[in-house]
Scaffold this motif. Structure first.
Motif, PDB file in Angstrom:
ATOM      1  N   PRO A  92      13.398  49.675  27.219  1.00  0.00           N
ATOM      2  CA  PRO A  92      12.360  48.766  27.716  1.00  0.00           C
ATOM      3  C   PRO A  92      11.433  48.350  26.582  1.00  0.00           C
ATOM      4  N   ARG A  93      10.873  47.148  26.678  1.00  0.00           N
ATOM      5  CA  ARG A  93      10.027  46.615  25.615  1.00  0.00           C
ATOM      6  C   ARG A  93       8.843  47.526  25.316  1.00  0.00           C
ATOM      7  N   GLU A  94       8.236  48.085  26.366  1.00  0.00           N
ATOM      8  CA  GLU A  94       7.064  48.939  26.135  1.00  0.00           C
ATOM      9  C   GLU A  94       7.432  50.208  25.375  1.00  0.00           C
ATOM     10  N   VAL A  95       8.643  50.713  25.608  1.00  0.00           N
ATOM     11  CA  VAL A  95       9.116  51.885  24.867  1.00  0.00           C
ATOM     12  C   VAL A  95       9.342  51.512  23.403  1.00  0.00           C
ATOM     13  N   ALA A  96       9.945  50.343  23.171  1.00  0.00           N
ATOM     14  CA  ALA A  96      10.184  49.890  21.807  1.00  0.00           C
ATOM     15  C   ALA A  96       8.874  49.685  21.055  1.00  0.00           C
ATOM     16  N   VAL A  97       7.857  49.151  21.725  1.00  0.00           N
ATOM     17  CA  VAL A  97       6.548  48.984  21.099  1.00  0.00           C
ATOM     18  C   VAL A  97       5.976  50.326  20.690  1.00  0.00           C
ATOM     19  N   ARG A  98       6.102  51.319  21.578  1.00  0.00           N
ATOM     20  CA  ARG A  98       5.584  52.661  21.235  1.00  0.00           C
ATOM     21  C   ARG A  98       6.329  53.243  20.041  1.00  0.00           C
ATOM     22  N   GLU A  99       7.635  52.973  19.942  1.00  0.00           N
ATOM     23  CA  GLU A  99       8.404  53.469  18.806  1.00  0.00           C
ATOM     24  C   GLU A  99       7.947  52.804  17.507  1.00  0.00           C
ATOM     25  N   LEU A 100       7.649  51.514  17.567  1.00  0.00           N
ATOM     26  CA  LEU A 100       7.107  50.846  16.378  1.00  0.00           C
ATOM     27  C   LEU A 100       5.791  51.489  15.960  1.00  0.00           C
ATOM     28  N   GLN A 101       4.939  51.757  16.942  1.00  0.00           N
ATOM     29  CA  GLN A 101       3.642  52.349  16.638  1.00  0.00           C
ATOM     30  C   GLN A 101       3.785  53.754  16.056  1.00  0.00           C
ATOM     31  N   LYS A 102       4.767  54.520  16.542  1.00  0.00           N
ATOM     32  CA  LYS A 102       5.022  55.851  15.982  1.00  0.00           C
ATOM     33  C   LYS A 102       5.463  55.761  14.519  1.00  0.00           C
ATOM     34  N   GLY A 103       6.143  54.654  14.175  1.00  0.00           N
ATOM     35  CA  GLY A 103       6.672  54.508  12.827  1.00  0.00           C
ATOM     36  C   GLY A 103       5.698  53.912  11.832  1.00  0.00           C
ATOM     37  N   VAL A 104       4.491  53.575  12.261  1.00  0.00           N
ATOM     38  CA  VAL A 104       3.503  52.994  11.363  1.00  0.00           C
ATOM     39  C   VAL A 104       3.177  53.962  10.229  1.00  0.00           C
ATOM     40  N   GLY A 105       3.264  53.495   9.014  1.00  0.00           N
ATOM     41  CA  GLY A 105       2.992  54.317   7.841  1.00  0.00           C
ATOM     42  C   GLY A 105       4.141  55.213   7.444  1.00  0.00           C
ATOM     43  N   LEU A 106       5.140  55.343   8.279  1.00  0.00           N
ATOM     44  CA  LEU A 106       6.331  56.141   7.977  1.00  0.00           C
ATOM     45  C   LEU A 106       7.504  55.206   7.681  1.00  0.00           C
ATOM     46  N   GLN A 107       7.956  54.523   8.728  1.00  0.00           N
ATOM     47  CA  GLN A 107       9.048  53.567   8.550  1.00  0.00           C
ATOM     48  C   GLN A 107       8.526  52.157   8.289  1.00  0.00           C
ATOM     49  N   PHE A 108       7.377  51.824   8.881  1.00  0.00           N
ATOM     50  CA  PHE A 108       6.927  50.443   8.888  1.00  0.00           C
ATOM     51  C   PHE A 108       5.565  50.254   8.217  1.00  0.00           C
ATOM     52  N   ASP A 109       5.376  49.062   7.664  1.00  0.00           N
ATOM     53  CA  ASP A 109       4.098  48.639   7.101  1.00  0.00           C
ATOM     54  C   ASP A 109       3.091  48.464   8.244  1.00  0.00           C
ATOM     55  N   PRO A 110       1.942  49.133   8.200  1.00  0.00           N
ATOM     56  CA  PRO A 110       0.964  49.019   9.289  1.00  0.00           C
ATOM     57  C   PRO A 110       0.524  47.585   9.560  1.00  0.00           C
ATOM     58  N   GLU A 111       0.315  46.786   8.508  1.00  0.00           N
ATOM     59  CA  GLU A 111      -0.144  45.416   8.700  1.00  0.00           C
ATOM     60  C   GLU A 111       0.926  44.541   9.346  1.00  0.00           C
ATOM     61  N   VAL A 112       2.172  44.812   9.031  1.00  0.00           N
ATOM     62  CA  VAL A 112       3.262  44.035   9.625  1.00  0.00           C
ATOM     63  C   VAL A 112       3.407  44.369  11.104  1.00  0.00           C
ATOM     64  N   VAL A 113       3.322  45.649  11.451  1.00  0.00           N
ATOM     65  CA  VAL A 113       3.378  46.037  12.866  1.00  0.00           C
ATOM     66  C   VAL A 113       2.209  45.417  13.624  1.00  0.00           C
ATOM     67  N   LYS A 114       1.014  45.460  13.044  1.00  0.00           N
ATOM     68  CA  LYS A 114      -0.166  44.855  13.672  1.00  0.00           C
ATOM     69  C   LYS A 114       0.068  43.367  13.929  1.00  0.00           C
ATOM     70  N   ALA A 115       0.638  42.658  12.940  1.00  0.00           N
ATOM     71  CA  ALA A 115       0.916  41.239  13.098  1.00  0.00           C
ATOM     72  C   ALA A 115       1.951  40.994  14.188  1.00  0.00           C
ATOM     73  N   PHE A 116       2.973  41.857  14.249  1.00  0.00           N
ATOM     74  CA  PHE A 116       4.017  41.683  15.266  1.00  0.00           C
ATOM     75  C   PHE A 116       3.463  41.907  16.671  1.00  0.00           C
ATOM     76  N   LEU A 117       2.622  42.895  16.828  1.00  0.00           N
ATOM     77  CA  LEU A 117       2.027  43.127  18.147  1.00  0.00           C
ATOM     78  C   LEU A 117       1.144  41.956  18.555  1.00  0.00           C
ATOM     79  N   GLU A 118       0.492  41.353  17.594  1.00  0.00           N
ATOM     80  CA  GLU A 118      -0.287  40.134  17.869  1.00  0.00           C
ATOM     81  C   GLU A 118       0.631  39.010  18.314  1.00  0.00           C
ATOM     82  N   VAL A 119       1.786  38.897  17.669  1.00  0.00           N
ATOM     83  CA  VAL A 119       2.752  37.884  18.048  1.00  0.00           C
ATOM     84  C   VAL A 119       3.229  38.111  19.474  1.00  0.00           C
TER      85      VAL A 119
END
Length: 308
Positions: free
Chosen positions: A275-302
């Motif tokens: 589900p999309r909400e689960v995928a969003v939580r996974e992105l948030q868990k990966g902030v600073g580990l797998q993903f650039d925090p600013e890019v995740v922030k921009a994607f959530l804004e999108v």
């Protein structure tokens, strides 16, 4: 060729006297020019139909007896442009061979489109679409994946302030990010269970293979960083180069987020879509580990603004 496993390829396509596209992953080929001449003569002698060839007979003393190659001529409007040679195919099943032939046709069409575009001096949508068809012919589960990743990536880049020209380049980079999967066996890409260590090694080659395939095409130089580095991780534990933080090109950091989100929210051979909400939580868990925090922030804004 002793000891080599998996598919090996040698591609040589002559557009005109001034430009030849050549790429291979056969590190043991010490006499590529000899092989190129022999294969060109074979095409001239036998015509443009794809066929299996006995490599030992073509180049005695270099290939083992019984080594079989699939030779796929690339044909232009008035002459043969070159060839695609795929080795280590003798143990493939009929279904695998049918998929390989579809793949090679897609790549040959891609090559022809590229060179038509090169003569005109611009990248065209038709080039990229032909490349995507070549990639996605191997795995029905990922049909449409490249286009969706490009859609997300372009929106993220817009939030981050990219210029119109930069937006187009990141779209092309995202569309082509998986082109290196051309070199991975179909049964690995579509395996429903866990991959072995050896299979993971194959999967992890695709960013470098993709860069190698595209690198001779000067017009595509701006997309190479995204293709090579989209599996780097923000904490430095990714591949192929172990880049960390802002060492990772920004376009690759953007593609990484878009790629992960689409992969999580799509059906795959090994699991159903999340589900999309689960995928969003996974992105948030990966902030600073797998993903650039600013890019995740921009994607959530999108996601919030566009309702993608």
């Amino acid at each position: 060729m002793n000891g080599e496993t998996g598919f090996r390829y040698f591609i040589s396509i002559r557009v005109n006297e001034a430009f030849t596209y050549e790429v291979h992953n056969c590190s043991s080929f010490e006499r590529l020019q000899n092989l190129k001449q022999v294969l060109t003569e074979e095409i001239d002698r036998m015509g443009s139909k794809p066929r299996f060839v006995a490599m030992h007979e073509l180049l005695p003393g270099y290939f083992e007896p019984g080594e079989v190659g699939l030779l796929y001529p690339v044909v232009g409007s008035v002459r043969n442009l070159g060839f695609i040679l795929l080795l280590n195919v003798k143990d493939c099943t009929p279904r695998e061979l049918a998929l390989i032939m579809t793949l090679l046709k897609g790549f040959a069409d891609f090559a022809g489109s590229v060179y038509t575009s090169l003569n005109g001096g611009e990248i065209t949508t038709e080039i990229v679409e032909a490349a995507i068809e070549a990639i996605e012919a191997k795995d029905l589960y990922t049909r449409g994946h490249s286009s969706q990743v490009a859609h997300y990536a372009r929106h993220i880049a817009a939030v981050l302030g990219f210029s119109p020209q930069e937006l187009e380049m990141i779209r092309y980079s995202a569309l082509l990010h998986d082109i290196g999967k051309i070199g991975i066996q179909e049964q690995v890409l579509t395996k429903p269970g866990p991959l072995t260590d050896r299979e993971w090694e194959q999967i992890r080659t695709h960013p470098e293979v993709g860069e190698q395939i595209l690198k001779p095409l000067k017009l595509l130089a701006p997309v190479l960083a995204g293709v090579r580095s989209h599996h780097e991780r923000y904490d430095g534990s990714g591949y192929p180069d172990g880049l960390k933080g802002v060492e990772i090109p920004l376009q690759a950091r953007i593609i990484a987020v878009a790629d992960a989100f689409d992969a999580m929210t799509s059906d795959r051979a090994y699991r159903k879509a999340l589900p999309r909400e689960v995928a969003v939580r996974e992105l948030q868990k990966g902030v600073g580990l797998q993903f650039d925090p600013e890019v995740v922030k921009a994607f959530l804004e999108v996601l919030g603004k566009e309702g993608l």
